[in-house]
Structures are given as C-alpha cells and as structure tokens.
Motif scaffolding. Structure first.
Motif, PDB file in Angstrom:
ATOM      1  N   ASP A 168     -10.234   7.255  10.470  1.00 25.32           N
ATOM      2  CA  ASP A 168      -8.675   6.423  10.520  1.00 25.32           C
ATOM      3  C   ASP A 168      -8.765   5.374   9.542  1.00 25.32           C
ATOM      4  O   ASP A 168      -9.748   4.918   8.962  1.00 25.32           O
ATOM      5  N   LEU A 169      -7.669   4.991   9.162  1.00 28.08           N
ATOM      6  CA  LEU A 169      -7.222   3.666   8.509  1.00 28.08           C
ATOM      7  C   LEU A 169      -6.689   2.697   9.452  1.00 28.08           C
ATOM      8  O   LEU A 169      -5.956   3.346  10.236  1.00 28.08           O
ATOM      9  N   ARG A 184      -6.903 -11.217   8.691  1.00 29.63           N
ATOM     10  CA  ARG A 184      -5.827 -10.256   8.080  1.00 29.63           C
ATOM     11  C   ARG A 184      -6.559  -9.246   7.103  1.00 29.63           C
ATOM     12  O   ARG A 184      -7.021  -9.686   6.165  1.00 29.63           O
ATOM     13  N   SER A 185      -6.440  -8.118   7.435  1.00 28.10           N
ATOM     14  CA  SER A 185      -7.309  -6.961   6.421  1.00 28.10           C
ATOM     15  C   SER A 185      -6.871  -5.442   6.938  1.00 28.10           C
ATOM     16  O   SER A 185      -6.095  -5.180   7.761  1.00 28.10           O
ATOM     17  N   VAL A 186      -7.180  -4.634   6.071  1.00 28.84           N
ATOM     18  CA  VAL A 186      -7.109  -3.151   6.139  1.00 28.84           C
ATOM     19  C   VAL A 186      -8.227  -2.589   6.048  1.00 28.84           C
ATOM     20  O   VAL A 186      -9.147  -3.448   5.274  1.00 28.84           O
ATOM     21  N   GLY A 187      -8.543  -1.451   6.697  1.00 20.87           N
ATOM     22  CA  GLY A 187      -9.627  -0.920   6.667  1.00 20.87           C
ATOM     23  C   GLY A 187      -9.689   0.532   6.741  1.00 20.87           C
ATOM     24  O   GLY A 187      -8.845   1.228   7.003  1.00 20.87           O
ATOM     25  N   ALA A 238      -9.259  -6.780  -7.303  1.00 21.05           N
ATOM     26  CA  ALA A 238      -8.015  -7.758  -7.482  1.00 21.05           C
ATOM     27  C   ALA A 238      -6.470  -7.120  -7.459  1.00 21.05           C
ATOM     28  O   ALA A 238      -5.719  -7.656  -6.649  1.00 21.05           O
ATOM     29  N   GLU A 239      -6.390  -6.048  -8.047  1.00 12.76           N
ATOM     30  CA  GLU A 239      -5.074  -5.452  -8.287  1.00 12.76           C
ATOM     31  C   GLU A 239      -4.701  -4.939  -7.019  1.00 12.76           C
ATOM     32  O   GLU A 239      -3.598  -4.880  -6.485  1.00 12.76           O
ATOM     33  N   LEU A 240      -5.695  -4.085  -6.175  1.00 17.86           N
ATOM     34  CA  LEU A 240      -5.336  -3.549  -5.037  1.00 17.86           C
ATOM     35  C   LEU A 240      -5.046  -4.562  -3.918  1.00 17.86           C
ATOM     36  O   LEU A 240      -3.739  -4.612  -3.191  1.00 17.86           O
ATOM     37  N   ARG A 241      -5.889  -5.677  -3.788  1.00 15.41           N
ATOM     38  CA  ARG A 241      -5.272  -6.834  -2.911  1.00 15.41           C
ATOM     39  C   ARG A 241      -4.025  -7.421  -3.116  1.00 15.41           C
ATOM     40  O   ARG A 241      -3.343  -7.542  -2.382  1.00 15.41           O
ATOM     41  N   LEU A 292      -1.029   0.559   4.554  1.00 21.43           N
ATOM     42  CA  LEU A 292      -2.058   1.623   4.750  1.00 21.43           C
ATOM     43  C   LEU A 292      -1.697   2.931   3.878  1.00 21.43           C
ATOM     44  O   LEU A 292      -2.523   3.685   3.545  1.00 21.43           O
ATOM     45  N   THR A 293      -0.473   3.152   3.414  1.00 16.91           N
ATOM     46  CA  THR A 293      -0.037   4.192   2.511  1.00 16.91           C
ATOM     47  C   THR A 293      -0.676   3.939   1.197  1.00 16.91           C
ATOM     48  O   THR A 293      -1.290   4.763   0.410  1.00 16.91           O
ATOM     49  N   LEU A 294      -0.669   2.533   0.721  1.00 17.48           N
ATOM     50  CA  LEU A 294      -1.377   2.077  -0.643  1.00 17.48           C
ATOM     51  C   LEU A 294      -2.747   2.264  -0.583  1.00 17.48           C
ATOM     52  O   LEU A 294      -3.283   3.043  -1.502  1.00 17.48           O
ATOM     53  N   LEU A 295      -3.270   2.002   0.675  1.00 22.58           N
ATOM     54  CA  LEU A 295      -4.816   2.140   0.552  1.00 22.58           C
ATOM     55  C   LEU A 295      -5.076   3.640   0.643  1.00 22.58           C
ATOM     56  O   LEU A 295      -6.216   4.234   0.007  1.00 22.58           O
ATOM     57  N   GLU A 296      -4.391   4.509   1.510  1.00 26.06           N
ATOM     58  CA  GLU A 296      -4.505   5.878   1.230  1.00 26.06           C
ATOM     59  C   GLU A 296      -4.444   6.555  -0.373  1.00 26.06           C
ATOM     60  O   GLU A 296      -5.203   7.385  -0.556  1.00 26.06           O
TER      61      GLU A 296
END
Length: 273
Positions: free
Chosen positions: A12-13, A78-81, A117-120, A133-137
């Motif tokens: 999962d994300l 605060r985070s995504v994982g 850095a760009e992703l964050r 979550l879409t961006l991380l995927e």
C-alpha cells in the motif's frame, strides 16, 4: 493499493499527518520494506540498541529488518510512504539490499538530492492526500527497473508467506531448481536477508497478529500453533525480535489500547517512552 505493475511489489501507499500517540514508537520487524518521504519536521530512528539515533529530514528507506527500530516523531508529523512486499523495494534501489540491512538511509542516499528535493516540493504543493499519493505512485512507476532474479525471489517468498513461514527451507531451492547457496545470495541481494530469516519473520508476524491483547493469552497454545519447538523457543524468538518478553509485549499493547483506543497505529508500533 497501487495499479499494476506496482501492485506486485507494494502492499500500500499511505499518507500520515497529525500528532503521534507517543514521542517514541518501537516497530518490531515485519516481512516488509519501507520508504517514507517526509514533509514535516525531521524524525529520528534508532536501529537497535547498539546504534546511535540518527535524524532523517527528507525521509528514509528501510529494507526488511531483523531487529526492532525505534522511531522518534516530532509533535506534528506529515509524510507519505510505501509499504513494500519484502522483494518489492529491490527494483528501486541502486545497491544490493544487503548493504542496507538494519541500516536505514535517507531517500537522498538512494535517489539523490535533486530528485528527492523535487519530489518533496511537488508533494508539498499538491492539492491533498489523494493527489500526493498519485504523484508518489507516478514517481515509483517512472523509477521501476529490472532486477535480476526477482522472479525467483518473489515466487519463493510468496511460498514462505503463504505458509506464514512454516515451510522447509531446504525444499525451497529444490523446488526452484537452484542451489541453496544461489537462492540465499539472491535473497540477500534483493531482500537483504536469507530465506530462513524471512521465514522466521513471517512466522513471528503471524504469531503476533494472532494475539488479542484485550483478552487472556494462552502462550503454550499460541507457540505450538505457530510451529515453535516449545514455549522457551517462542520466548527466545520474541525477545530477539522485540527486545521484550511476550508478557511484557502484551502489557505494552494494552497500554496503547487503554491510552489511545481505536488509534490508526494500534496493532504494530509500541510505545517506547
């Protein structure tokens, strides 16, 4: 849940925001790997009592662990994982997983400073959790690479998972048509641990999830049902994975239930303070 082909690598994300239930949480080993992109204040990780606590500002990457980790959270986190299947992190690593075993590293050390850095920045300016979550995927899909031996390791790991670790390790290499040495090498390259160690982790995780801390626990029955030789063997494994005796573990779980009933994190992390 991510879309194919990531669904074969990732459980999962997730998005996490708010005040942690405790300033420090202990995470017992699970048959899984982890990637966190941090968007708040730095957090701290201590990977074992013999290792000093380190600070992680951009996030962290953790391969399938063999020991409990202690996470120290800021007052507001605060985070995504990503929760990876044991073999799932390998296609995103530029180094063998064995190099990171029980050695959490920053995302920068894996993907480089400009990329993280760009992703964050993109995540921080996203409209909300779903877009994040879409961006991380999308980032994971873009970074997906071929990993030699992944099919072998994935299939064998799936057999281990299906039996909750109660499988004859010697038979795995025979069934796969490779030597036990070759299989162990591939596992260490792509997961970071041997098949035997992964099986121990699956068995431990299944046993822990079978515990209902709200009621009485028959330790003898639990140990026997999980395939441990006896209760002493079970207790030794428990201390090796958590640093706690089984009875102390249940006491700590009950504290979490009592102080934070229904909390989203209840079930695996334990109060460490």
């Amino acid at each position: 849940m991510p879309r194919p082909p990531l669904d074969g690598l990732i459980d999962d994300l997730y998005y996490l925001e708010g005040a942690p239930p405790y300033a420090r949480l202990t995470l017992p080993p699970m048959p899984a790997a982890l990637l966190i992109v941090n968007l708040g204040a730095p957090f701290r990780i201590r990977a074992g009592t013999d290792i000093e606590t380190a600070e992680y500002a951009d996030g962290c990457v953790v391969t399938t662990p063999t020991r409990a980790f202690e996470f120290g959270y800021p007052p507001g986190t605060r985070s995504v994982g990503v929760h990876f299947k044991p073999w799932g992190l390998a296609p995103f690593l530029p180094m063998p997983a064995a190099e990171l075993c029980d050695r959490p590293v920053t995302v920068e050390q894996v993907w480089g400073r400009p990329a993280i850095a760009e992703l964050r920045d993109r995540l921080a300016t996203a409209a909300g959790p779903y877009e994040m979550l879409t961006l991380l995927e999308e980032e994971l899909t873009r970074r997906l690479c071929e990993s030699a031996g992944l099919g072998l390791v994935r299939h064998t790991s799936s057999v281990i998972a299906a039996t909750s670790g109660a499988v004859a390790i010697g038979g795995l290499s025979v069934a796969a048509g490779v030597s036990s040495t070759h299989l162990a090498q591939r596992f260490k390259e792509l997961i970071g641990v041997t098949p035997k160690r992964l099986a121990r982790t699956y068995r431990f995780a299944a046993t822990v999830f079978a515990i209902d801390p709200a009621g009485p626990v028959d330790w003898g029955e639990l140990a026997g049902g999980a395939g441990y030789f006896d209760q002493a063997h079970f207790g030794h494994e428990f201390r090796a994975f958590t640093g706690l005796t089984p009875t102390r573990y249940v006491e700590v779980r009950r504290r979490f239930l009592r102080e934070h009933p229904g909390h989203v994190l209840d079930g695996w992390p334990l109060p460490a303070d």
